[in-house]
Design an enzyme around this catalytic site. Structure first.
Site, short mmCIF file in Angstrom:
data_model
loop_
_atom_site.label_atom_id
_atom_site.label_comp_id
_atom_site.label_asym_id
_atom_site.label_seq_id
_atom_site.Cartn_x
_atom_site.Cartn_y
_atom_site.Cartn_z
N SER A 158 -9.85 -0.93 7.14
CA SER A 158 -9.32 -0.73 5.79
C SER A 158 -8.64 -1.91 5.15
CB SER A 158 -8.34 0.44 5.78
OG SER A 158 -9.06 1.62 5.68
N SER A 192 -9.80 1.61 3.00
CA SER A 192 -8.95 2.45 2.19
C SER A 192 -7.89 1.70 1.40
CB SER A 192 -8.26 3.48 3.09
OG SER A 192 -7.37 2.82 3.98
N LYS A 195 0.87 -1.19 0.00
CA LYS A 195 0.00 0.00 0.00
C LYS A 195 0.90 1.23 0.00
CE LYS A 195 -3.90 1.86 2.76
NZ LYS A 195 -4.78 1.58 3.91
N1 GLN Z 1 -13.05 3.71 6.63
C1 GLN Z 1 -12.42 4.14 7.85
C2 GLN Z 1 -12.04 5.59 7.74
O1 GLN Z 1 -12.38 6.18 6.80
C3 GLN Z 1 -11.25 3.26 8.14
C4 GLN Z 1 -10.02 3.65 7.46
C5 GLN Z 1 -8.84 2.77 7.76
O2 GLN Z 1 -8.98 1.71 8.36
N2 GLN Z 1 -7.67 3.26 7.39
O3 GLN Z 1 -11.40 6.13 8.58
#
Ligand code: GLN
Length: 488
Positions: free
Chosen positions: A180, A156, A81
C-alpha cells in the site's frame, strides 16, 4: 515563486527556508492554498489540520530568526494517512464506523514529526481500513491520479501518494501491509518506501494485519525519503515488535557508487503478464545498473506466485481479529434503535463497515475457524516461511532484487472495482516483502506510451535499508527523471 517551490524536494525547501527566501508560514499557507485549489478534483484529503500546522511553522520561523539550527524537515508541509493518530484530530480510516472518531493520543510517528517541527497539514484518504489497491474502497471519496484524473492513484495509501505527486504537500506517510505504499507511489510517479518490519513503531497506527503492517515515507526523491525515514524510525517501548537497533546515518551519506553491487532481477516477475512498456522500462533500469558497474544476475523465487494466496489468508485472519474491537461500544459509530446488545453489535458492524472490509472479516473468520485452521491458516504460515527462505537464499547471492512494482501502470477508475480477484493480483510483486519482513521501495523509472509513470521495486534483505536506499539513489541520479511532475 511559491508554487514553484512547492514542487521542489524537502531538501531544496529546507535550503530556501534557511536562506530566508521564504518563511515556513508562507510555505505552509501555500500548501494549504494548493490543496484548496486542487483537492476538489483529487480527493486526496479527508481533513486538514490548519491551525496547528501554522503554529508549528511559526515556531520554525522564530528559530530561524534567532539563527538557531533547525532539523532538516522542520517547516516542510507533510501529510498523514488517515489511519494514524494525531491527538485532537479525527482518525477515520475512511470508514463510516470511525467517521467521527477523534484521536485521544499521538501515534509515535506523529510525536516524532512534532519533535522535528514538521507541520502536519492534514489526514489523507485511503481504502477503508487500508484494504484495497485503488483507493476506490474509501467510504467518503475516491482519489484521482494527478497524472490522469480518470485513473486510480493506487491504494491503499492513495491520498498520501496523490498529495505528494501533485505537490499539495512535500512529504507524507503511508502504511504498507501488502504494497500500500509502493503501489500508489508507482502509479503516481513518486518514491514510496516500506522499511523492515519493526523499524518504525506501529503505536497509534490503526491495525489491519499486525504481522505485516509497516509505516513508511512518500517523497519526490530518495534523499527526502531517507531523511523522513530517519525522522520516524527507531525503538519504541510502546510497540512490542519495535526493533531496538540503531537506524544509522543514511541520508547524509548517500552516494552514487554502486561498483560491485550485485543486482538480481526476479525471473518470475519479468515474464508473462507484465505490460510491454513496464518490462522495457525495468530492463532499461537494469542496464543502467550494469553501466554503472553493478553485476546483474537472474534470480528465481519460485514460490512468489503463491504470495497472494498466502497473504489473503494471513492478512484477513489478522484483520478479522483486529477489527473485532469496532463493536459500537468502544469506538465511533453506534447503530440506533437496537433491540438488545447483540442486535446493536450486528447492526453497528453491518451499517458501519463497507463491502470490502466485510469480505475480509468473513474470509479471515473462516480461515481461523476450527476445522479449517490447519487447512488454511497453518498451511499459509508454512508457505510464508518457505517464501522467506527463498529470499534468504537469494540474498546470499545478491545485494538487492529488482522487479516491476506492479505489472501495469495505473488503471482506469471503476475498471477493477467489481472484480476483487483481479484487484488482488495488482499486488503480486509487493506482497512477498511484507511476508518476509524486509525493506522494499518503489521509485519512478520511466513513463508508458500514455505518459503514466512506471515504478521499479527494489528489495533488500532485512535491516539493509542503507544498501537499499543507496542503490536507489544511484539509479535515481543516473536516470535523472525525478524532477518530472504531473501537469495538474
Ligand atoms: N492491496 C492490499 C490489500 O488490499 C494491500 C493493502 C495494504 O498494503 N494495506 O490488502
Amino acid at each position: 515563486m511559491t508554487m514553484d517551490l512547492l514542487e521542489k524536494t524537502a531538501v531544496e525547501q529546507h535550503k530556501a527556508l534557511i536562506n530566508k527566501e521564504i518563511s515556513a508560514v508562507e510555505l505552509t499557507k501555500s500548501s494549504i492554498e494548493r490543496i484548496e485549489k486542487l483537492d476538489k478534483t483529487l480527493g486526496a484529503f479527508n481533513s486538514l489540520c490548519v491551525d496547528d500546522a501554522i503554529k508549528t511553522a511559526k515556531l520554525v520561523d522564530e528559530k530561524i530568526a534567532r539563527k538557531e539550527e533547525i532539523p532538516m524537515l522542520a517547516g516542510i508541509p507533510t501529510a498523514l494517512k488517515d489511519n494514524m493518530n494525531y491527538k485532537g484530530y479525527k482518525t477515520t480510516c475512511s470508514s463510516k464506523i470511525l467517521e467521527n472518531f477523534v484521536s485521544p493520543y499521538d501515534a509515535t510517528i506523529t510525536a516524532k514529526l512534532k519533535e522535528n517541527l514538521v507541520p502536519i497539514i492534514g489526514k489523507t484518504n485511503l481504502d477503508e481500513f487500508a484494504m484495497g489497491s485503488s483507493n476506490e474502497n474509501s467510504a467518503f471519496n475516491i482519489v484521482r491520479n494527478p497524472y490522469n484524473t480518470n485513473k486510480v492513484p493506487g491504494g491503499s495509501s492513495g491520498g498520501s501518494a496523490a498529495s505528494v505527486s501533485a505537490s499539495e504537500v512535500t512529504l507524507s506517510l503511508g502504511s504498507d501491509t501488502g504494497g500500500s505504499i509502493r503501489l500508489p507511489a508507482s502509479f503516481c510517479g513518486i518514491v514510496g518506501f516500506k522499511p523492515t518490519y519493526g523499524r518504525v513503531s506501529r503505536y497509534g497506527l490503526v491495525a489491519f494485519a499486525s504481522s505485516l503492517d509497516q509505516i513508511g515515507p512518500f517523497a519526490k526523491s530518495i534523499e527526502d525519503t531517507a531523511y523522513l525515514y530517519e525522522a520516524i524510525a527507531g525503538h519504541d517501548v510502546k510497540d512490542s515488535t519495535s526493533l531496538n537497533l540503531e537506524t544509522g546515518n543514511i541520508a547524509s551519506t548517500l552516494s552514487c557508487d554502486v561498483k560491485g553491487l550485485k543486482v538480481g532481477y526476479i525471473k518470475e516477475l519479468m515474464g508473462e503478464g507484465i505490460a510491454d512498456d513496464v518490462k522495457k522500462s525495468i530492463e532499461n533500469a537494469i542496464k543502467t545498473y550494469e553501466k554503472m558497474g553493478a553485476a546483474i544476475k537472474e534470480i528465481s523465487l519460485p514460490l512468489i506466485t503463491h504470495s497472494i494466496g498466502v497473504y489473503y489468508i494471513v492478512a484477513t485472519a489478522e484483520a478479522s481479529s483486529n477489527l473485532a474491537r469496532f463493536d459500537g461500544v468502544r469506538y465511533g459509530y453506534r447503530a440506533q434503535n437496537c433491540e438488545n446488545l447483540l442486535d446493536m453489535y450486528c447492526k453497528t458492524r453491518a451499517e458501519g463497515f463497507g463491502p470490502e472490509v466485510k469480505r475480509r472479516i468473513m474470509l479471515g473468520t473462516y480461515a481461523l475457524s476450527s476445522g479449517y485452521y490447519d487447512a488454511y491458516y497453518k498451511k499459509a504460515q508454512q508457505i510464508r516461511r518457505l517464501i522467506a527462505q527463498d529470499f534468504d537464499k537469494a540474498f546470499r547471492e545478491v545485494d538487492i532484487l529488482v522487479s516491476p512494482t506492479c505489472p501495469t501502470t495505473a488503471f482506469d477508475l471503476n475498471s477493477k472495482a467489481n472484480n476483487p480477484l483481479e484487484m488482488y493480483l495488482t499486488d503480486i510483486a509487493t506482497i512477498s516483502s511484507n511476508l518476509m519482513g524486509g525493506p522494499a521501495l518503489s521509485m519512478p523509472c520511466g513513463f508508458d506510451s500514455d505518459n503514466m509513470p512506471i515504478g521499479i521495486q527494489i528489495i533488500a534483505d532485512k535491516l539493509n535499508e542503507k544498501v537499499l536506499l543507496n542503490s536507489a539513489y544511484a539509479l535515481e541520479q543516473e536516470l535523472g527523471i525525478y524532477n518530472q511532475r504531473p501537469k495538474i
